[in-house]
Enzyme design. Structure first.
Site, PDB file in Angstrom:
ATOM      1  N   HIS A  47      35.634  31.238  38.340  1.00 35.97           N
ATOM      2  CA  HIS A  47      35.144  32.544  38.767  1.00 35.97           C
ATOM      3  C   HIS A  47      34.042  32.990  37.796  1.00 35.97           C
ATOM      4  CE1 HIS A  47      35.731  36.464  40.803  1.00 35.97           C
ATOM      5  NE2 HIS A  47      35.552  37.012  39.611  1.00 35.97           N
ATOM      6  N   ASP A 101      31.518  36.074  36.891  1.00 34.28           N
ATOM      7  CA  ASP A 101      31.281  37.510  37.084  1.00 34.28           C
ATOM      8  C   ASP A 101      29.857  37.883  36.718  1.00 34.28           C
ATOM      9  OD1 ASP A 101      33.851  38.681  37.883  1.00 34.28           O
ATOM     10  OD2 ASP A 101      34.555  37.877  35.973  1.00 34.28           O
ATOM     11  N   MET A 119      27.229  40.889  36.378  1.00 29.72           N
ATOM     12  CA  MET A 119      27.165  42.360  36.243  1.00 29.72           C
ATOM     13  C   MET A 119      25.742  42.776  35.908  1.00 29.72           C
ATOM     14  SD  MET A 119      30.545  42.822  33.946  1.00 29.72           S
ATOM     15  CE  MET A 119      32.138  42.248  34.509  1.00 29.72           C
ATOM     16  N   HIS A 142      30.938  36.204  41.714  1.00 31.57           N
ATOM     17  CA  HIS A 142      31.277  37.581  42.068  1.00 31.57           C
ATOM     18  C   HIS A 142      30.148  38.499  41.605  1.00 31.57           C
ATOM     19  CE1 HIS A 142      34.284  41.114  41.136  1.00 31.57           C
ATOM     20  NE2 HIS A 142      33.436  41.417  42.107  1.00 31.57           N
ATOM     21  N   MET A 167      28.659  41.868  40.995  1.00 29.44           N
ATOM     22  CA  MET A 167      28.862  43.310  40.817  1.00 29.44           C
ATOM     23  C   MET A 167      27.481  43.895  40.554  1.00 29.44           C
ATOM     24  SD  MET A 167      32.264  42.880  38.518  1.00 29.44           S
ATOM     25  CE  MET A 167      31.906  41.152  38.276  1.00 29.44           C
ATOM     26  N   ASP A 172      41.750  40.151  41.525  1.00 30.63           N
ATOM     27  CA  ASP A 172      40.902  40.011  40.330  1.00 30.63           C
ATOM     28  C   ASP A 172      41.042  41.251  39.458  1.00 30.63           C
ATOM     29  OD1 ASP A 172      38.883  39.441  38.523  1.00 30.63           O
ATOM     30  OD2 ASP A 172      37.243  39.708  39.957  1.00 30.63           O
TER      31      ASP A 172
HETATM   32  C1  DX5 Z   1      36.232  42.487  36.165  1.00 26.77           C
HETATM   33  C2  DX5 Z   1      35.901  41.096  36.612  1.00 26.77           C
HETATM   34  C3  DX5 Z   1      37.014  40.150  36.442  1.00 26.77           C
HETATM   35  C4  DX5 Z   1      37.410  39.908  35.002  1.00 26.77           C
HETATM   36  C5  DX5 Z   1      38.893  39.736  34.989  1.00 26.77           C
HETATM   37  O1  DX5 Z   1      35.168  43.316  36.381  1.00 26.77           O
HETATM   38  O2  DX5 Z   1      35.545  41.097  38.000  1.00 26.77           O
HETATM   39  O3  DX5 Z   1      36.774  38.896  37.094  1.00 26.77           O
HETATM   40  O4  DX5 Z   1      36.818  38.769  34.438  1.00 26.77           O
HETATM   41  O5  DX5 Z   1      39.321  39.677  33.679  1.00 26.77           O
HETATM   42  P1  DX5 Z   1      40.856  39.896  33.258  1.00 26.77           P
HETATM   43  O6  DX5 Z   1      41.635  38.815  33.922  1.00 26.77           O
HETATM   44  O7  DX5 Z   1      40.801  39.787  31.780  1.00 26.77           O
HETATM   45  O8  DX5 Z   1      41.259  41.258  33.759  1.00 26.77           O
HETATM   46 ZN    ZN Z   2      35.411  39.081  39.086  1.00 27.41          ZN
END
Ligand code: DX5
Ligand code: ZN
Length: 239
Positions: free
Chosen positions: A31, A33, A35, A64, A66, A173
Site C-alpha cells: 500500500h 500512501d 499525500m 492511495h 489523498m 486502512d
Molecule cells: C493514513 C494512511 C494509512 C496509513 C496507515 O492516512 O492512509 O495507509 O499508512 O497507517 P497505520 O496502520 O499506522 O494506521
Molecule cells: Zn492509505
C-alpha cells in the site's frame, strides 16, 4: 484475504530495502500512501518514488491518493507502476470522470471514504469499482487509533456487495492491528492495510502471519478466497 503493509510506516531512509522486505514478508499487496499537503495536512512521496521501487517487487501496488487534484497524477502513477489507484469520494463531481480515467489507463479502481463521510456517498459508484476503501482513521498520518464508529460502514459495504452481487473488495486502512483486523474481518472486510503494526514489528514476516491468523479466526471463509488480482508474472498465491 489480502494483507497490505503500508510503506508510509517504513524506514524512509531506505525505501528500496523496505520494499524488498515487504516482498519477502508473505504479504499480498504493498500500500502506497500519496499525500498532497492539501487534501490532507501532510506530504508523503510522489510517482518518481513509485517508479524507482517498482522493479524491486512483484507485489501488487495499491496506490492511495489523498490528493485534491488526482486528475494530473493518474497517468504518472499508472506509468510508475501502480496496479490499483484509489481516489476519495469526498472529491464529489470529479469522482465519476476520475474512475473512468483510471479504467482507461488499464488500472484497477479503488474508492475511499473518510470516517465523517456517510457511506451512502459511495453507492452510485459501486458497480464501477474494484475496491471500496473504508478509512478507519482520518487520513494524513500513520500510527493513529482505530475509529470504532466506522465498523457499521464496513458492514454496509459488505451487505451491498452481496445484495447487488458485486465483487469489489472491502478494504480497511488506519489503526489496523491484530485485534482490529479481526474485528474488521468479522464486519465484512477482506483487505487489510497496516502500517505501524507491520513495518514497526521486530519481524515483518511474523507480523503478517499473525495478522492473517487473526483475520482467519474471525472469518474462516476468507482463508479460502484466492487472490484474483495478481501481476501476470507473479504466481497465484494460495491463501
Ligand atoms: C493514513 C494512511 C494509512 C496509513 C496507515 O492516512 O492512509 O495507509 O499508512 O497507517 P497505520 O496502520 O499506522 O494506521
Ligand atoms: Zn492509505
Amino acid at each position: 484475504m489480502i494483507i497490505a503493509p503500508s510503506l508510509l510506516a517504513s524506514d524512509h531512509t531506505r525505501f528500496g530495502r523496505e520494499v524488498e522486505r515487504a516482498s519477502r514478508s508473505g504479504a499480498d499487496w504493498l500500500h502506497l500512501d500519496i499525500m498532497d499537503g492539501h487534501f490532507v495536512p501532510n506530504i508523503s512521496f510522489g510517482p518518481e518514488v513509485v517508479r524507482a521501487v517498482r522493479p524491486l517487487s512483484k507485489l501488487f501496488f495499491d496506490v492511495h491518493l489523498m490528493c485534491s487534484k488526482p486528475d494530473i497524477l493518474l497517468e504518472p502513477f499508472a506509468k510508475g507502476g501502480a496496479d490499483q489507484i484509489t481516489i476519495h469520494v469526498e472529491l464529489g463531481e470529479a469522482v465519476a470522470p476520475l474512475i473512468w480515467k483510471i479504467k482507461s489507463l488499464g488500472k484497477k479502481v479503488g474508492l475511499a471514504v473518510n470516517p465523517p463521510t456517510p457511506i451512502a456517498t459511495v453507492q452510485p459508484y459501486l458497480a464501477m469499482i474494484d475496491c471500496l476503501l473504508v478509512m478507519t482513521v482520518n487520513p494524513g498520518f500513520g500510527g493513529q487509533s482505530f475509529i470504532y464508529e466506522t465498523l457499521p460502514k464496513i458492514q454496509q459495504a459488505d451487505i451491498w456487495r452481496r445484495e447487488l452481487k458485486l465483487a469489489y473488495r472491502v478494504e480497511v486502512d488506519g489503526g489496523i492491528n491484530h485485534q482490529t483486523a479481526g474485528e474488521c474481518a468479522a464486519a465484512g472486510a477482506d483487505t487489510f492495510v497496516s502500517g505501524t503494526t507491520l513495518f514497526k514489528a521486530p519481524n515483518l514476516r511474523a507480523a503478517v502471519k499473525k495478522m492473517r491468523k487473526a483475520v482467519n479466526e474471525h472469518d474462516p471463509a476468507l482463508a479460502d478466497l484466492a487472490i484474483t488480482e495478481h501481476r501476470p508474472d507473479h504466481p497465484q498465491l494460495a491463501l
